[in-house]
Structures are given as C-alpha cells and as structure tokens.
Scaffold this active site. Structure first.
Site, PDB file in Angstrom:
ATOM      1  N   PRO A   2       0.758  -1.232   0.000  1.00 20.56           N
ATOM      2  CA  PRO A   2       0.000   0.000   0.000  1.00 20.56           C
ATOM      3  C   PRO A   2       0.784   1.274   0.000  1.00 20.56           C
ATOM      4  O   PRO A   2       1.775   1.431   0.706  1.00 20.56           O
ATOM      5  CB  PRO A   2      -0.680  -0.075   1.356  1.00 20.56           C
ATOM      6  N   GLU A   3       0.303   2.189  -0.784  1.00 19.91           N
ATOM      7  CA  GLU A   3       0.660   3.592  -0.620  1.00 19.91           C
ATOM      8  C   GLU A   3      -0.654   4.291  -0.287  1.00 19.91           C
ATOM      9  O   GLU A   3      -1.663   3.622  -0.072  1.00 19.91           O
ATOM     10  CB  GLU A   3       1.334   4.114  -1.898  1.00 19.91           C
TER      11      GLU A   3
END
Length: 277
Positions: A2-3
């Site tokens: 994830p970003e």
DNA sequence: ACCCTCACCTGCACGC
DNA sequence: TGCGTGCAGGTGAGGG
C-alpha cells in the site's frame, strides 16, 4: 500493497463493512504484530468493542473504537484485510482475527510479517510516535505549494528519497513518487533543495492529482478479489502506470525507453528525456 | 539534526 | 527439476 490510495480504499471499505459492528472476539495469532500488548490483553481489550469508524492518516489505518480506544494499523508491504464468513477456513499468513457480530470475521494477513498494530488510548493518539512526525495530509490546505517548496529546500537529499520520507510528504511510496515526478517532468536525482518554486508548485499539483486519480480509479495495484477493498477496484491496473515497472518500454509521452536505476536496494523508474532536470 | 545502511520476512521470477 | 540470486508496494534502529 500500500501507498496512500490503497490505504484510503482499505479504510473506506473497512468503514463501509465494519463501522457499527461489534467485535465479538479478537485474536492475535502472531505476537510480534502488536509487540506492545500480549495476545491475552489484545483479546481482552477488544472484546465487545464497537467499531465506530475507520480513518486514514498517511499510510496508517485508524480503527476508532468506543471506550476511547483506537487501533492503529500499518499494512507495510503485504498486510491485507479479508472479510470472510465466520466459518471460512483461515487464509495463509493470518496474524490477527476479528469475529464480528454479523457472522463474519475479519482476517488480517501478512505474508512478509512487516505489518504493525497498536492499540492506543485516544488521549495519546496525537502524540503516538507513529503519527506525531507525519507530514500534513496531501489533500489538506496545510500541504500547500509553498509548504512543499520550503520543506524540500531544507534537505540535502535527492528528490526521490525525500518524497519517500513520510515526515516531509506523507502517503507517497515508490510507485506514486515515480509517477508524480514523471507527471511533473522532474528528474528524480536532482537535489530536493534544487527545485525552484514554480517547479515545486508543479510537483505539488502532480502529487495531489496522481493520488486523487488513483483513489478515484480504484488504485493501480493488483489485489486479491477477497480483499476487503476489492469492490472499489475497477478493471485492474493495466496501462495505468506511466513509468513504474516499465523499464525499457516506450515513454507514453516521447517514446524514449523508460529507465530503471537501482539505489539503496530500490528501483527508480523515469523517462530520461522528459525528466531531464 | 541529518543522512546512510541494514534489518525485518516470505515468495516469486529468473538464469544456469 | 532444482538451486542460487535478486527483487518486491515500507519503515525503524543504529551508526557515522
């Protein structure tokens, strides 16, 4: 995974599916996922807690519980949430389980064991070390073109590295940093402090639009359809990245081959022609 | 205070 | 097929 865009979508889907639910029972299956608390206390403190809301700060998830507690979750590289029927078999690498009051269970899985959970009293939330030093949210007024310019002006590091520093800019990771610099046509290897004010403003605009569009399109990453945020994803990520993971492929603007440069164990992708300075 | 390297894990794709 | 190598979306500790 994830970003910021991925974490945002996980937060939204957790809020959609779990807010208003009570945790009938919680289990910490891998102690080190939440090192500040024993599995026994984890279960005890979460038992019958009401999930009021799920929010995001930087790349952290904030699961707001009643009784003045918040569960901070960081997915790091491989953390995922899966919402499953109560009796479904456990997915591989399940490290925490939350049995809800609606015959479902929420499984936290984490193949690489980098994820982190921390149960914290709301009184101490703002000064939790995970959150205290984070830069302003990219979508907030505080994250302005002049904030970015002044922040970058105060570092001696390369632009790319600086964009990954969550105390300077929060929410970017290796993919979206590369995509934002491509969009702004700025070379990743200039010194951060070298960026002029107008170019910092262009980068500011690129950061915000890349993140905003990725959220709107349902992110760019391949995800398991069982992941809780799966319903927010459109047709997968094909063709969405302009430079990331496209070494040797033609730049979508100028057709020059995209380059990959490895530094400090990580790859930076860019177009040497469009991103010259 | 800053900056750099390494460490934390598992799994997958690749070349021999 | 099997094995070694390098690589993967993130950060924190510890050193200089």
């Amino acid at each position: 995974m994830p970003e910021l865009p991925e974490v945002e979508l996980v937060a939204r889907s957790l809020a959609e599916h779990c807010a208003g639910r009570t945790i009938a029972r919680a289990e910490l299956l891998r102690d080190r996922l939440s090192p500040d608390i024993t599995p026994r206390d984890f279960a005890r403190k979460l038992r019958r807690a009401l999930i009021e809301d799920v929010m995001r700060r930087g790349k952290h998830l904030l699961v707001k519980l009643d009784r003045g507690m918040t569960l901070i979750v960081h997915l790091r590289m491989s953390g995922r949430f899966l919402l499953l029927p109560e009796k479904a078999p456990l997915p591989p690498h399940t490290h925490a389980l939350f049995y809800l009051d609606d015959a479902h269970k929420l499984a936290f899985t984490d193949q690489r064991h980098f994820g982190m959970m921390k149960l914290i009293a709301d009184d101490h939330l703002a000064d939790a070390k995970e959150l205290r030093a984070l830069a302003p949210e990219p979508f907030s007024d505080e994250f302005s073109p002049s904030y970015l310019h002044q922040t970058l002006a105060r570092t001696n590091r390369l632009l790319k590295e600086t964009l990954l520093d969550q105390t300077k800019v929060t929410g970017l990771g290796n993919i979206y940093a590369a995509e934002a610099m491509f969009r702004a046509r700025i070379n990743p290897f200039i010194r951060a402090a070298q960026l002029s004010k107008p170019r910092a403003a262009r980068l500011h605009e690129a950061i915000i639009s890349v993140l905003r569009e990725s959220i709107a399109h349902g992110s760019t990453l391949n995800i398991d359809p069982r992941d809780i945020e799966a319903s927010y994803y459109g047709g997968g990520h094909q063709g969405r990245w302009h430079v990331y993971d496209r070494e040797g492929e033609p730049c979508l603007r100028c057709s020059a081959p995209i380059r990959r440069v490895a530094r400090g164990g990580r790859s930076t992708y860019y177009c040497f022609r469009c991103q010259r300075y």
